[in-house]
Design an enzyme around this catalytic site. Structure first.
Site, PDB file in Angstrom:
ATOM      1  N   LEU A  17       0.840  -1.209   0.000  1.00 50.58           N
ATOM      2  CA  LEU A  17       0.000   0.000   0.000  1.00 50.58           C
ATOM      3  C   LEU A  17       0.875   1.260   0.000  1.00 50.58           C
ATOM      4  N   THR A  33       2.804   5.357  -5.269  1.00 49.43           N
ATOM      5  CA  THR A  33       4.066   5.947  -5.703  1.00 49.43           C
ATOM      6  C   THR A  33       4.775   6.589  -4.524  1.00 49.43           C
ATOM      7  N   GLY A  91      12.960  19.990 -13.254  1.00 48.41           N
ATOM      8  CA  GLY A  91      11.832  20.173 -12.327  1.00 48.41           C
ATOM      9  C   GLY A  91      12.199  19.602 -10.965  1.00 48.41           C
ATOM     10  N   ILE A 115      11.738  16.570  -9.556  1.00 49.76           N
ATOM     11  CA  ILE A 115      12.413  15.264  -9.521  1.00 49.76           C
ATOM     12  C   ILE A 115      13.858  15.409  -9.975  1.00 49.76           C
ATOM     13  N   GLU A 130      15.841  17.160  -7.113  1.00 50.07           N
ATOM     14  CA  GLU A 130      15.991  16.342  -5.903  1.00 50.07           C
ATOM     15  C   GLU A 130      16.926  15.156  -6.168  1.00 50.07           C
ATOM     16  N   GLU A 185      17.485  21.644 -19.163  1.00 52.80           N
ATOM     17  CA  GLU A 185      16.114  22.140 -18.969  1.00 52.80           C
ATOM     18  C   GLU A 185      15.697  22.959 -20.189  1.00 52.80           C
ATOM     19  N   LEU A 215       0.658  16.061  -6.174  1.00 56.55           N
ATOM     20  CA  LEU A 215       1.299  16.088  -4.861  1.00 56.55           C
ATOM     21  C   LEU A 215       0.533  15.195  -3.896  1.00 56.55           C
ATOM     22  N   HIS A 273      12.723  33.341  19.599  1.00 52.76           N
ATOM     23  CA  HIS A 273      14.093  33.699  19.260  1.00 52.76           C
ATOM     24  C   HIS A 273      15.064  32.736  19.938  1.00 52.76           C
TER      25      HIS A 273
HETATM   26  P1  FAD Z   1      -0.227   6.872  -6.640  1.00 55.68           P
HETATM   27  O1  FAD Z   1       0.544   7.122  -5.422  1.00 55.68           O
HETATM   28  O2  FAD Z   1       0.473   6.740  -7.924  1.00 55.68           O
HETATM   29  O3  FAD Z   1      -1.089   5.556  -6.340  1.00 55.68           O
HETATM   30  C1  FAD Z   1      -1.869   4.917  -7.284  1.00 55.68           C
HETATM   31  C2  FAD Z   1      -1.863   3.430  -6.976  1.00 55.68           C
HETATM   32  O4  FAD Z   1      -2.867   2.803  -7.767  1.00 55.68           O
HETATM   33  C3  FAD Z   1      -0.558   2.738  -7.320  1.00 55.68           C
HETATM   34  O5  FAD Z   1      -0.025   2.110  -6.181  1.00 55.68           O
HETATM   35  C4  FAD Z   1      -0.937   1.735  -8.411  1.00 55.68           C
HETATM   36  O6  FAD Z   1      -0.237   0.521  -8.288  1.00 55.68           O
HETATM   37  C5  FAD Z   1      -2.418   1.533  -8.148  1.00 55.68           C
HETATM   38  N1  FAD Z   1      -3.185   1.137  -9.336  1.00 55.68           N
HETATM   39  C6  FAD Z   1      -3.199   1.723 -10.564  1.00 55.68           C
HETATM   40  N2  FAD Z   1      -4.070   1.113 -11.375  1.00 55.68           N
HETATM   41  C7  FAD Z   1      -4.635   0.106 -10.645  1.00 55.68           C
HETATM   42  C8  FAD Z   1      -5.615  -0.868 -10.924  1.00 55.68           C
HETATM   43  N3  FAD Z   1      -6.237  -0.941 -12.118  1.00 55.68           N
HETATM   44  N4  FAD Z   1      -5.935  -1.746  -9.951  1.00 55.68           N
HETATM   45  C9  FAD Z   1      -5.332  -1.682  -8.729  1.00 55.68           C
HETATM   46  N5  FAD Z   1      -4.403  -0.778  -8.407  1.00 55.68           N
HETATM   47  C10 FAD Z   1      -4.062   0.124  -9.352  1.00 55.68           C
HETATM   48  N6  FAD Z   1       4.593  14.415  -3.610  1.00 55.68           N
HETATM   49  C11 FAD Z   1       4.687  15.163  -2.514  1.00 55.68           C
HETATM   50  O7  FAD Z   1       3.684  15.753  -2.093  1.00 55.68           O
HETATM   51  N7  FAD Z   1       5.870  15.299  -1.819  1.00 55.68           N
HETATM   52  C12 FAD Z   1       6.989  14.690  -2.249  1.00 55.68           C
HETATM   53  O8  FAD Z   1       8.039  14.820  -1.602  1.00 55.68           O
HETATM   54  C13 FAD Z   1       6.930  13.892  -3.407  1.00 55.68           C
HETATM   55  N8  FAD Z   1       8.026  13.259  -3.845  1.00 55.68           N
HETATM   56  C14 FAD Z   1       7.938  12.487  -4.964  1.00 55.68           C
HETATM   57  C15 FAD Z   1       9.090  11.873  -5.412  1.00 55.68           C
HETATM   58  C16 FAD Z   1       9.061  11.089  -6.544  1.00 55.68           C
HETATM   59  C17 FAD Z   1      10.316  10.411  -7.013  1.00 55.68           C
HETATM   60  C18 FAD Z   1       7.823  10.904  -7.245  1.00 55.68           C
HETATM   61  C19 FAD Z   1       7.758  10.038  -8.467  1.00 55.68           C
HETATM   62  C20 FAD Z   1       6.682  11.515  -6.802  1.00 55.68           C
HETATM   63  C21 FAD Z   1       6.721  12.328  -5.659  1.00 55.68           C
HETATM   64  N9  FAD Z   1       5.586  12.990  -5.188  1.00 55.68           N
HETATM   65  C22 FAD Z   1       5.687  13.776  -4.080  1.00 55.68           C
HETATM   66  C23 FAD Z   1       4.281  12.860  -5.840  1.00 55.68           C
HETATM   67  C24 FAD Z   1       3.394  11.832  -5.113  1.00 55.68           C
HETATM   68  O9  FAD Z   1       4.070  10.596  -5.077  1.00 55.68           O
HETATM   69  C25 FAD Z   1       2.059  11.680  -5.802  1.00 55.68           C
HETATM   70  O10 FAD Z   1       1.437  12.930  -5.946  1.00 55.68           O
HETATM   71  C26 FAD Z   1       1.129  10.762  -5.016  1.00 55.68           C
HETATM   72  O11 FAD Z   1       1.698   9.488  -4.881  1.00 55.68           O
HETATM   73  C27 FAD Z   1      -0.230  10.651  -5.698  1.00 55.68           C
HETATM   74  O12 FAD Z   1      -1.039   9.736  -5.038  1.00 55.68           O
HETATM   75  P2  FAD Z   1      -2.144   8.898  -5.829  1.00 55.68           P
HETATM   76  O13 FAD Z   1      -2.770   8.019  -4.814  1.00 55.68           O
HETATM   77  O14 FAD Z   1      -2.983   9.779  -6.638  1.00 55.68           O
HETATM   78  O15 FAD Z   1      -1.327   8.008  -6.873  1.00 55.68           O
HETATM   79  P1  NAD Z   2       7.998  18.782 -13.289  1.00 55.57           P
HETATM   80  O1  NAD Z   2       6.796  19.123 -14.067  1.00 55.57           O
HETATM   81  O2  NAD Z   2       8.182  19.304 -11.929  1.00 55.57           O
HETATM   82  O3  NAD Z   2       9.302  19.217 -14.087  1.00 55.57           O
HETATM   83  C1  NAD Z   2       9.575  18.788 -15.387  1.00 55.57           C
HETATM   84  C2  NAD Z   2      10.592  19.735 -15.992  1.00 55.57           C
HETATM   85  O4  NAD Z   2      11.051  19.186 -17.218  1.00 55.57           O
HETATM   86  C3  NAD Z   2      10.025  21.112 -16.305  1.00 55.57           C
HETATM   87  O5  NAD Z   2      10.880  22.099 -15.810  1.00 55.57           O
HETATM   88  C4  NAD Z   2       9.952  21.122 -17.834  1.00 55.57           C
HETATM   89  O6  NAD Z   2      10.138  22.405 -18.389  1.00 55.57           O
HETATM   90  C5  NAD Z   2      11.101  20.200 -18.199  1.00 55.57           C
HETATM   91  N1  NAD Z   2      10.968  19.537 -19.486  1.00 55.57           N
HETATM   92  C6  NAD Z   2       9.853  18.985 -20.039  1.00 55.57           C
HETATM   93  N2  NAD Z   2      10.148  18.428 -21.226  1.00 55.57           N
HETATM   94  C7  NAD Z   2      11.470  18.621 -21.423  1.00 55.57           C
HETATM   95  C8  NAD Z   2      12.377  18.262 -22.462  1.00 55.57           C
HETATM   96  N3  NAD Z   2      11.962  17.582 -23.533  1.00 55.57           N
HETATM   97  N4  NAD Z   2      13.671  18.614 -22.333  1.00 55.57           N
HETATM   98  C9  NAD Z   2      14.107  19.300 -21.238  1.00 55.57           C
HETATM   99  N5  NAD Z   2      13.304  19.653 -20.244  1.00 55.57           N
HETATM  100  C10 NAD Z   2      12.006  19.325 -20.315  1.00 55.57           C
HETATM  101  O7  NAD Z   2       8.046  17.172 -13.319  1.00 55.57           O
HETATM  102  P2  NAD Z   2       8.953  16.136 -12.521  1.00 55.57           P
HETATM  103  O8  NAD Z   2      10.118  16.797 -11.913  1.00 55.57           O
HETATM  104  O9  NAD Z   2       9.159  14.996 -13.463  1.00 55.57           O
HETATM  105  O10 NAD Z   2       7.983  15.681 -11.364  1.00 55.57           O
HETATM  106  C11 NAD Z   2       6.742  15.018 -11.680  1.00 55.57           C
HETATM  107  C12 NAD Z   2       5.706  15.260 -10.625  1.00 55.57           C
HETATM  108  O11 NAD Z   2       6.058  14.650  -9.396  1.00 55.57           O
HETATM  109  C13 NAD Z   2       5.471  16.717 -10.365  1.00 55.57           C
HETATM  110  O12 NAD Z   2       4.101  16.974 -10.480  1.00 55.57           O
HETATM  111  C14 NAD Z   2       5.945  16.941  -8.978  1.00 55.57           C
HETATM  112  O13 NAD Z   2       5.123  17.853  -8.294  1.00 55.57           O
HETATM  113  C15 NAD Z   2       5.879  15.563  -8.339  1.00 55.57           C
HETATM  114  N6  NAD Z   2       6.964  15.473  -7.366  1.00 55.57           N
HETATM  115  C16 NAD Z   2       6.895  16.245  -6.251  1.00 55.57           C
HETATM  116  C17 NAD Z   2       7.938  16.258  -5.359  1.00 55.57           C
HETATM  117  C18 NAD Z   2       7.850  17.117  -4.144  1.00 55.57           C
HETATM  118  O14 NAD Z   2       6.774  17.562  -3.819  1.00 55.57           O
HETATM  119  N7  NAD Z   2       8.939  17.354  -3.426  1.00 55.57           N
HETATM  120  C19 NAD Z   2       9.059  15.493  -5.588  1.00 55.57           C
HETATM  121  C20 NAD Z   2       9.115  14.742  -6.730  1.00 55.57           C
HETATM  122  C21 NAD Z   2       8.047  14.741  -7.608  1.00 55.57           C
END
Ligand code: FAD
Ligand code: NAD
Length: 471
Positions: free
Chosen positions: A41, A44, A186, A188, A191, A207, A325, A450
């Site tokens: 559970l 992502t 962006g 990802i 980070e 970028e 998010l 402070h």
């Molecule tokens: P998900 O977390 O993607 O969950 C969807 C789930 O549905 C999955 O587990 C999948 O297996 C399941 N599923 C899909 N289809 C089916 C099906 N047909 N049957 C059964 N199960 C299914 N956000 C933040 O706010 N802070 C962060 O620091 C942050 N860091 C991130 C770092 C990375 C590397 C990435 C990739 C993302 C990050 N995010 C962060 C974004 C965050 O992970 C997502 O916004 C969040 O997980 C969204 O939740 P969700 O439940 O919509 O989707």
């Molecule tokens: P993003 O949308 O944050 O950034 C993607 C970047 O790639 C943008 O700056 C865009 O201009 C650039 N780009 C797009 N196409 C390109 C190309 N062809 N060549 C060069 N640059 C290009 O997406 P992400 O960093 O992949 O993150 C995906 C999602 O996951 C976001 O929605 C983010 O909010 C979420 N996420 C959140 C966190 C966090 O909250 N700390 C951490 C990781 C991921």
């Protein structure tokens, strides 16, 4: 076949959106089932996103600091060595502790957990292809789709999660690549680029746009953090597009050129991280069986109460509109359940904070300067640098600033942007201020302990309606 079991609510997807909805529904007394196919559970976020990335960010920061930032603090260390395998184990411990915790919460709140892939058989029935083999089905008076998102592929590059990776490969590399190129500056990209740069990789970020940080980051803040990340060793190629890639050799070759056309060059990397955004994931859901469609960006279309055109089927989280998010998904989950049980719910989309967990962190909430200009809003700006904050000075951690944007006439806060140590915690105060409709004077006249970093927050507010004391 036995008739499908009937629930008040069936949730497809056990990510942050799905599992929070399931727990909330259980608390409200609904008979609820949640279907998740990944075998654990938390989606992502817990398995391959927020949690593992923050574990690596924290530990790579400690490593980097011990290597480069101890002597001047009066700490002499001996030989410092990276044990990447152990760093990955520490990450796995955090992840498994949290994902198992959700299973416990499911039991506690009477949520039935189906391990398998869910697909619509009809408007009330979800067929489940069980992970252990076999099939079952479950009927729901209400159904929530919470299937999340996946990383957007880059045309011409094949993701193998070793040489050409997404964030999923970037949290699991077995060795530190000598050279890493990140496509997309962006959240990802910055980070995960930070993690590997700190561990010794030569990281170049390509970028497409003229600034890093992805959508929403204020331009002044973006410039500031770019400078700091540059000092840490990351290289940036802005206004640059990747034209093509060749991953057939031992290293990956990328052909890049100026975004508006121009000089081409070839970049060579041991590992290429594709981080150009994420896209909604709805594959195999059987949407065609119930006549639901997605928009041109793959998002399921909903109304303000998360309902699709089939009103008992709702959608929340990454697979529909809004920022991708975890905390946004969580708010929607609670609201969606409240719409089902009480007919009202509340999510303020103008007050969803964003945090980038680099060092220093970047955090913001509300609007940035470019957005306010575009809307023709008259605003005033107040800033305060961490270099003038006593706690940042004692911590020898003074990069960054706090910036308030407020309505020029009413002083109501419109946006808060921070780059600095602990920005991600500090933005909670900003979000609360925005949610309560505070003015900068409300914040500036509130006592802040402070010496704390939060005094920089107060003084930036003071600088917006009057003057800061220490700058
Ligand atoms: P998900 O977390 O993607 O969950 C969807 C789930 O549905 C999955 O587990 C999948 O297996 C399941 N599923 C899909 N289809 C089916 C099906 N047909 N049957 C059964 N199960 C299914 N956000 C933040 O706010 N802070 C962060 O620091 C942050 N860091 C991130 C770092 C990375 C590397 C990435 C990739 C993302 C990050 N995010 C962060 C974004 C965050 O992970 C997502 O916004 C969040 O997980 C969204 O939740 P969700 O439940 O919509 O989707
Ligand atoms: P993003 O949308 O944050 O950034 C993607 C970047 O790639 C943008 O700056 C865009 O201009 C650039 N780009 C797009 N196409 C390109 C190309 N062809 N060549 C060069 N640059 C290009 O997406 P992400 O960093 O992949 O993150 C995906 C999602 O996951 C976001 O929605 C983010 O909010 C979420 N996420 C959140 C966190 C966090 O909250 N700390 C951490 C990781 C991921």
């Amino acid at each position: 076949a036995t008739p499908a079991e009937e629930k008040d609510l069936v949730i497809i997807g056990g990510g942050v959106a799905g599992y929070v909805a399931a727990i909330k529904a259980g608390q409200e007394g609904l008979k609820v089932a949640c279907i998740e196919k990944r075998g654990s559970l938390g989606g992502t976020c817990l398995n391959v996103g927020c949690i593992p990335s923050k574990s690596l960010l924290n530990n790579s920061h400690l490593y980097h600091q011990i290597l480069h930032d101890t002597k001047n603090r009066g700490i002499e260390v001996g030989e410092v060595k990276l044990n990447l395998e152990q760093m990955m184990k520490a990450k796995e411990t955090s992840v498994s502790g949290l994902t198992k915790g959700i299973e416990y919460l499911f039991k506690k709140n009477n949520v039935e957990y189906f391990k398998g892939t869910g697909a619509f058989a009809d408007e009330h029935t979800v067929a489940v292809n069980l992970t252990e083999g076999g099939e079952t089905s479950v009927r729901g008076k209400n159904i929530i789709i919470a299937t999340g998102s996946e990383s957007t592929p880059f045309p011409g590059l094949t993701i193998d999660e070793k040489k050409v990776i997404t964030s999923t490969g970037a949290i699991a590399l077995k060795e530190v690549p000598k050279k890493m190129v990140v496509i997309g500056g962006g959240i990802i990209g910055l980070e995960m680029g930070s993690v590997w740069s700190r561990l010794g990789s030569e990281v170049t970020v390509v970028e497409f746009l003229g600034q890093i940080g992805g959508p929403g980051m204020d331009a002044e803040i973006s410039k500031n953090i770019q400078k700091t990340l540059g000092k840490q060793g990351m290289k940036f190629k802005l206004n640059t597009k990747v034209v093509s890639g060749d991953d057939s050799g031992e290293t990956v070759k990328l052909e890049v050129e100026a975004a508006k056309g121009g000089k081409a060059e070839t970049l060579d990397a041991d590992v290429v991280l594709v981080a150009i955004g994420r896209r909604p994931y709805t594959q195999g859901l059987g949407l065609e069986n119930i006549g639901l469609e997605t928009d041109n960006r793959g998002r399921l279309v909903i109304d303000s109460e998360y309902r699709t055109k089939i009103p008992h089927i709702r959608v929340i989280g990454d697979c529909t509109f809004g920022p991708m998010l975890a905390h946004k998904a969580e708010e929607e989950a609670v609201a969606a359940i409240e719409y089902i049980t009480k007919n009202y719910g509340h999510v303020n989309y103008n007050a969803i904070p964003s945090v980038m967990y680099t060092h220093p962190e970047v955090a913001w909430v509300g609007q940035n300067e470019a957005e306010l200009k575009e809307q023709g809003v008259k605003y005033k700006v107040g800033t305060f640098p961490f270099s003038a904050n006593s706690r940042a000075k004692t911590n020898l951690d003074t990069d960054g600033l706090v910036k308030f944007l407020a309505d020029a006439e009413t002083d109501r806060i419109l946006g808060i942007h921070i780059v600095g140590p602990n920005a991600g915690e500090m933005i909670a105060e900003g979000t609360l201020a925005l949610e309560y409709g505070a003015s900068t004077e409300d914040v500036g006249r509130t006592s802040h302990a402070h010496p704390t970093l939060a005094e920089a927050f107060k003084e930036a507010a003071m600088a917006t309606y009057g003057k800061a004391i220490h700058y």
